[in-house]
Design a protein around this motif. Structure first.
Motif, PDB file in Angstrom:
ATOM      1  N   ARG A   1       6.367  -1.670 -12.559  1.00  0.00           N
ATOM      2  CA  ARG A   1       5.607  -0.516 -13.057  1.00  0.00           C
ATOM      3  C   ARG A   1       6.066   0.783 -12.393  1.00  0.00           C
ATOM      4  O   ARG A   1       6.251   1.794 -13.061  1.00  0.00           O
ATOM      5  N   ARG A   2       6.240   0.754 -11.085  1.00  0.00           N
ATOM      6  CA  ARG A   2       6.637   1.953 -10.355  1.00  0.00           C
ATOM      7  C   ARG A   2       8.052   2.371 -10.736  1.00  0.00           C
ATOM      8  O   ARG A   2       8.354   3.546 -10.893  1.00  0.00           O
TER       9      ARG A   2
ATOM     10  N   MET B   1       0.808  -1.199   0.000  1.00  0.00           N
ATOM     11  CA  MET B   1       0.000   0.000   0.000  1.00  0.00           C
ATOM     12  C   MET B   1       0.853   1.265   0.000  1.00  0.00           C
ATOM     13  O   MET B   1       0.445   2.261  -0.544  1.00  0.00           O
ATOM     14  N   GLN B   2       2.014   1.227   0.625  1.00  0.00           N
ATOM     15  CA  GLN B   2       2.827   2.424   0.729  1.00  0.00           C
ATOM     16  C   GLN B   2       3.280   2.917  -0.645  1.00  0.00           C
ATOM     17  O   GLN B   2       3.444   4.104  -0.848  1.00  0.00           O
ATOM     18  N   GLU B   3       3.426   2.024  -1.586  1.00  0.00           N
ATOM     19  CA  GLU B   3       3.887   2.404  -2.919  1.00  0.00           C
ATOM     20  C   GLU B   3       2.913   3.364  -3.583  1.00  0.00           C
ATOM     21  O   GLU B   3       3.305   4.248  -4.320  1.00  0.00           O
TER      22      GLU B   3
ATOM     23  N   ALA C   1       9.534  -6.565  -5.735  1.00  0.00           N
ATOM     24  CA  ALA C   1       8.162  -6.439  -5.256  1.00  0.00           C
ATOM     25  C   ALA C   1       8.066  -6.793  -3.780  1.00  0.00           C
ATOM     26  O   ALA C   1       8.749  -7.694  -3.286  1.00  0.00           O
ATOM     27  N   ARG C   2       7.205  -6.072  -3.105  1.00  0.00           N
ATOM     28  CA  ARG C   2       6.956  -6.338  -1.687  1.00  0.00           C
ATOM     29  C   ARG C   2       6.224  -7.680  -1.580  1.00  0.00           C
ATOM     30  O   ARG C   2       5.261  -7.914  -2.294  1.00  0.00           O
ATOM     31  N   PRO C   3       6.686  -8.554  -0.708  1.00  0.00           N
ATOM     32  CA  PRO C   3       6.006  -9.839  -0.583  1.00  0.00           C
ATOM     33  C   PRO C   3       4.587  -9.656  -0.051  1.00  0.00           C
ATOM     34  O   PRO C   3       4.328  -8.771   0.768  1.00  0.00           O
ATOM     35  N   ILE C   4       3.695 -10.499  -0.527  1.00  0.00           N
ATOM     36  CA  ILE C   4       2.306 -10.408  -0.087  1.00  0.00           C
ATOM     37  C   ILE C   4       2.182 -10.888   1.353  1.00  0.00           C
ATOM     38  O   ILE C   4       1.518 -10.279   2.173  1.00  0.00           O
ATOM     39  N   TYR C   5       2.850 -11.987   1.633  1.00  0.00           N
ATOM     40  CA  TYR C   5       2.812 -12.541   2.984  1.00  0.00           C
ATOM     41  C   TYR C   5       4.212 -12.482   3.573  1.00  0.00           C
ATOM     42  O   TYR C   5       5.170 -12.840   2.928  1.00  0.00           O
TER      43      TYR C   5
ATOM     44  N   GLU D   1      11.116   1.745   1.146  1.00  0.00           N
ATOM     45  CA  GLU D   1      11.697   0.757   2.063  1.00  0.00           C
ATOM     46  C   GLU D   1      12.346  -0.428   1.353  1.00  0.00           C
ATOM     47  O   GLU D   1      12.313  -1.553   1.823  1.00  0.00           O
ATOM     48  N   GLY D   2      12.930  -0.185   0.175  1.00  0.00           N
ATOM     49  CA  GLY D   2      13.651  -1.238  -0.529  1.00  0.00           C
ATOM     50  C   GLY D   2      12.808  -2.080  -1.463  1.00  0.00           C
ATOM     51  O   GLY D   2      13.317  -3.015  -2.067  1.00  0.00           O
TER      52      GLY D   2
END
Length: 179
Positions: free
Chosen positions: A72-73, A1-3, A167-171, A66-67
């Motif tokens: 896309r971003r 969400m922070q992205e 990508a930020r991990p989902i879990y 945060e790394g």
């Protein structure tokens, strides 16, 4: 969400202005050292462009997200950087070709005239083409430079996005100490 909450505008603007200034200084230095317009040294100006694009993506990833950054971003960050620097360099190219070094443009007109003579164009056709080029040429050269930087930046943004995506991990697994 922070992205979604953090935008890359500050980072892209910072790096675009820094690198545009360096690119302008390199261009002016090449002019004053009388480097030929067809020399490979003129491509040195692309080094800060590439460096700034990669650093903008990297800084946005590390400091703002945060790394973690999606493809896309990362692409969007690089493309925004390229768009900003393209505008700055387009304005600079207009000023450079109109006021600082108009000889480059005049030399290109002489070369175009020679090509048209070799092609067997009539004097009227050559004069009409050259008069149109004199009235719109510098402006069109600046627009072309701006479009060229944007396209090149888009291509480099794809490469940068592939390199920096994380990508930020989902879990997120949490380790527990079991007694």
């Amino acid at each position: 969400m922070q992205e979604l909450e953090v935008r890359p505008g500050r980072v892209t603007l910072k790096w675009a202005w820094k690198m545009a200034l360096i690119m302008i200084l390199i261009t002016i230095a090449l002019f004053y050292t009388k480097v030929d317009a067809k020399s490979f040294l003129n491509y040195v100006v692309y080094i800060p462009f590439i460096f700034g694009l990669m650093m903008a993506i990297k800084e946005h990833k590390e400091k703002d997200l945060e790394g973690f950054i999606s493809f896309r971003r990362a692409f969007t960050t690089g493309f925004r950087y390229a768009s900003i620097i393209s505008f700055i360099m387009g304005v600079f190219m207009y000023i450079y070709l109109r006021f600082i070094n108009p000889q480059v443009f005049e030399q290109s007109l002489v070369e175009a005239e020679n090509i048209m003579l070799d092609q067997g164009k009539s004097d009227d056709q050559i004069e009409m083409a050259l008069s149109m080029a004199r009235s719109w040429g510098v402006f069109m050269a600046a627009i072309s430079a701006s479009i060229g930087y944007t396209l090149f930046g888009g291509f480099l943004s794809l490469i940068g996005a592939a390199i920096f995506k994380n990508a930020r991990p989902i879990y997120v697994e949490v380790e527990r100490d079991e007694l």
